[in-house]
Scaffold this motif. Structure first.
Motif, PDB file in Angstrom:
ATOM      1  N   LEU A  38       0.831  -1.202   0.000  1.00 58.31           N
ATOM      2  CA  LEU A  38       0.000   0.000   0.000  1.00 58.31           C
ATOM      3  C   LEU A  38       0.867   1.254   0.000  1.00 58.31           C
ATOM      4  O   LEU A  38       0.567   2.219  -0.714  1.00 58.31           O
ATOM      5  N   PHE A  39       1.961   1.260   0.780  1.00 56.07           N
ATOM      6  CA  PHE A  39       2.892   2.382   0.759  1.00 56.07           C
ATOM      7  C   PHE A  39       3.426   2.604  -0.657  1.00 56.07           C
ATOM      8  O   PHE A  39       3.519   3.735  -1.136  1.00 56.07           O
ATOM      9  N   SER A  40       3.802   1.495  -1.305  1.00 55.35           N
ATOM     10  CA  SER A  40       4.347   1.578  -2.662  1.00 55.35           C
ATOM     11  C   SER A  40       3.311   2.135  -3.635  1.00 55.35           C
ATOM     12  O   SER A  40       3.616   2.998  -4.467  1.00 55.35           O
ATOM     13  N   SER A  41       2.073   1.668  -3.522  1.00 58.73           N
ATOM     14  CA  SER A  41       1.000   2.131  -4.412  1.00 58.73           C
ATOM     15  C   SER A  41       0.736   3.618  -4.236  1.00 58.73           C
ATOM     16  O   SER A  41       0.548   4.351  -5.217  1.00 58.73           O
ATOM     17  N   VAL A  42       0.722   4.059  -2.982  1.00 57.75           N
ATOM     18  CA  VAL A  42       0.529   5.487  -2.702  1.00 57.75           C
ATOM     19  C   VAL A  42       1.612   6.309  -3.367  1.00 57.75           C
ATOM     20  O   VAL A  42       1.348   7.341  -4.007  1.00 57.75           O
ATOM     21  N   GLY A  43       2.861   5.856  -3.249  1.00 55.83           N
ATOM     22  CA  GLY A  43       3.973   6.589  -3.846  1.00 55.83           C
ATOM     23  C   GLY A  43       3.857   6.690  -5.344  1.00 55.83           C
ATOM     24  O   GLY A  43       4.043   7.766  -5.931  1.00 55.83           O
ATOM     25  N   PHE A  44       3.540   5.580  -6.007  1.00 51.08           N
ATOM     26  CA  PHE A  44       3.446   5.597  -7.468  1.00 51.08           C
ATOM     27  C   PHE A  44       2.251   6.412  -7.956  1.00 51.08           C
ATOM     28  O   PHE A  44       2.337   7.093  -8.981  1.00 51.08           O
ATOM     29  N   TYR A  81       1.566   8.460   5.098  1.00 50.73           N
ATOM     30  CA  TYR A  81       0.917   7.194   5.449  1.00 50.73           C
ATOM     31  C   TYR A  81       1.779   6.369   6.397  1.00 50.73           C
ATOM     32  O   TYR A  81       1.250   5.650   7.253  1.00 50.73           O
ATOM     33  N   MET A  82       3.091   6.457   6.246  1.00 48.41           N
ATOM     34  CA  MET A  82       3.973   5.742   7.178  1.00 48.41           C
ATOM     35  C   MET A  82       3.862   6.317   8.586  1.00 48.41           C
ATOM     36  O   MET A  82       3.941   5.581   9.572  1.00 48.41           O
TER      37      MET A  82
END
Length: 341
Positions: free
Chosen positions: A82-88, A107-108
């Motif tokens: 989810l962190f990765s998706s938010v970033g992209f 988010y973190m």
């Protein structure tokens, strides 16, 4: 209020660039003919192309989970995705991908991950992400002059501009990441400058929090320096991650039933486009990516299939990434938000 205005500006800028790109791509073209060609595509070849996009997003989540675990931060693999998706997602919709990391840090923070730790982890992720492009670009520039003259001769200035910008960016981030005293001076002096400019009021508590944060940052930086093997692992995963996205164009090539060009040539060409556009202030490299594809891939797709090929390639490499990451960003907004509450 300022964040809302910035978001509105980013959305309007994205819509404007998208509208300009659509006009530039389809102006004067036979839409009916393009539609007929697209209907002849073998959809089974596009499925592994979508998988490549998922691997691209998933790859960063593996890196985040791996680094967090080594730093003693307990966070699940699903949360890291989810962190990765938010970033992209936010990188796709903001100029120069500037919104990705701030959104990830936000988010973190909801998951109680210290900001100095998340900042350091994401800084390493970004350094490796761009280092792959730098090494690829330098390899092309040094050993691939015949490739440059064959495929990107008319637009090589964009390639070299992107390469220089990436080299400068990586050099600056490496210095910031592994020179804690410089990072501390930058943060502290920046805070004092904002106070003198009346953007912030002087607060002793703020200085104490900054000092504590930078101490944590320094500990993280020291840990990174002492664990070179971990950085090597992150770099290898990043190579796989980046090249998986480049490979999506090869599956588009096969979907049209074409042959004669190797997968490595097409991956290399897509990598050269990424080098050129990565640092330009355009959301997802819109406009310039399409232009470079039309210039470079003419010998590969031919004049008839060039535009349909570009549509599917960008559809996978950018818009599918945008849609998938947007879906999981919505999930993150509910899941991470509710858990933190």
């Amino acid at each position: 209020m300022g964040n809302k205005k910035k978001m509105v500006f980013n959305v309007l800028f994205l819509v404007l660039i998208f509208a300009g790109t659509i006009y530039g791509v389809f102006h004067g073209e036979d839409i009916g003919q393009i539609s007929d060609i697209l209907q002849t595509v073998n959809p089974w070849w596009l499925i592994p192309g979508v998988v490549c996009v998922v691997v691209f997003i998933w790859g960063e989540s593996i890196i985040i989970h791996y680094m967090m675990r080594n730093l003693g931060v307990n966070v699940g693999r699903g949360t890291c995705f989810l962190f990765s998706s938010v970033g992209f997602f936010f990188s796709c919709i903001t100029p120069s991908a500037s919104g990705g990391q701030p959104a990830q840090i936000y988010y973190m923070k909801k998951k109680k991950i210290p900001i100095p730790v998340s900042t350091q982890v994401l800084l390493i992720v970004t350094i490796m992400y761009k280092l792959v492009l730098v090494l690829l670009g330098l390899g092309i520039a040094i050993f691939g002059q015949s490739f440059i003259h064959t495929y990107i001769d008319d637009v090589q200035w964009v390639f070299y501009l992107g390469l220089v910008l990436n080299v400068v960016c990586v050099a600056g981030m490496v210095l910031f990441a592994f020179h804690p005293s410089l990072a501390k001076a930058f943060v502290v002096n920046g805070s004092r400058l904002l106070e003198r400019m009346k953007f912030l009021r002087h607060k002793k508590s703020r200085e104490e929090k900054l000092a504590a944060s930078m101490e944590k940052y320094n500990q993280t930086a020291d840990y990174m320096v002492g664990h070179f093997g971990m950085l090597v692992v992150v770099f290898i995963i990043t190579v796989v991650q980046r090249f998986s996205l480049f490979a999506a164009t090869w599956f588009v090539y096969k979907a049209f039933g074409l042959s004669g060009s190797s997968s490595w040539l097409i991956i290399l060409m897509q990598g050269a486009i990424a080098v050129a556009v990565d640092m330009l202030p355009l959301p997802g490299g819109m406009g310039i990516s399409e232009k470079l594809f039309m210039e470079m891939f003419l010998p590969i797709f031919g004049s008839t299939l060039l535009l349909p090929g570009m549509i599917l390639s960008r559809g996978l490499g950018y818009y599918t990434e945008l849609i998938i990451s947007a879906i999981f960003t919505v999930v993150a907004s509910f899941v991470i938000g509710r858990r933190s509450e």
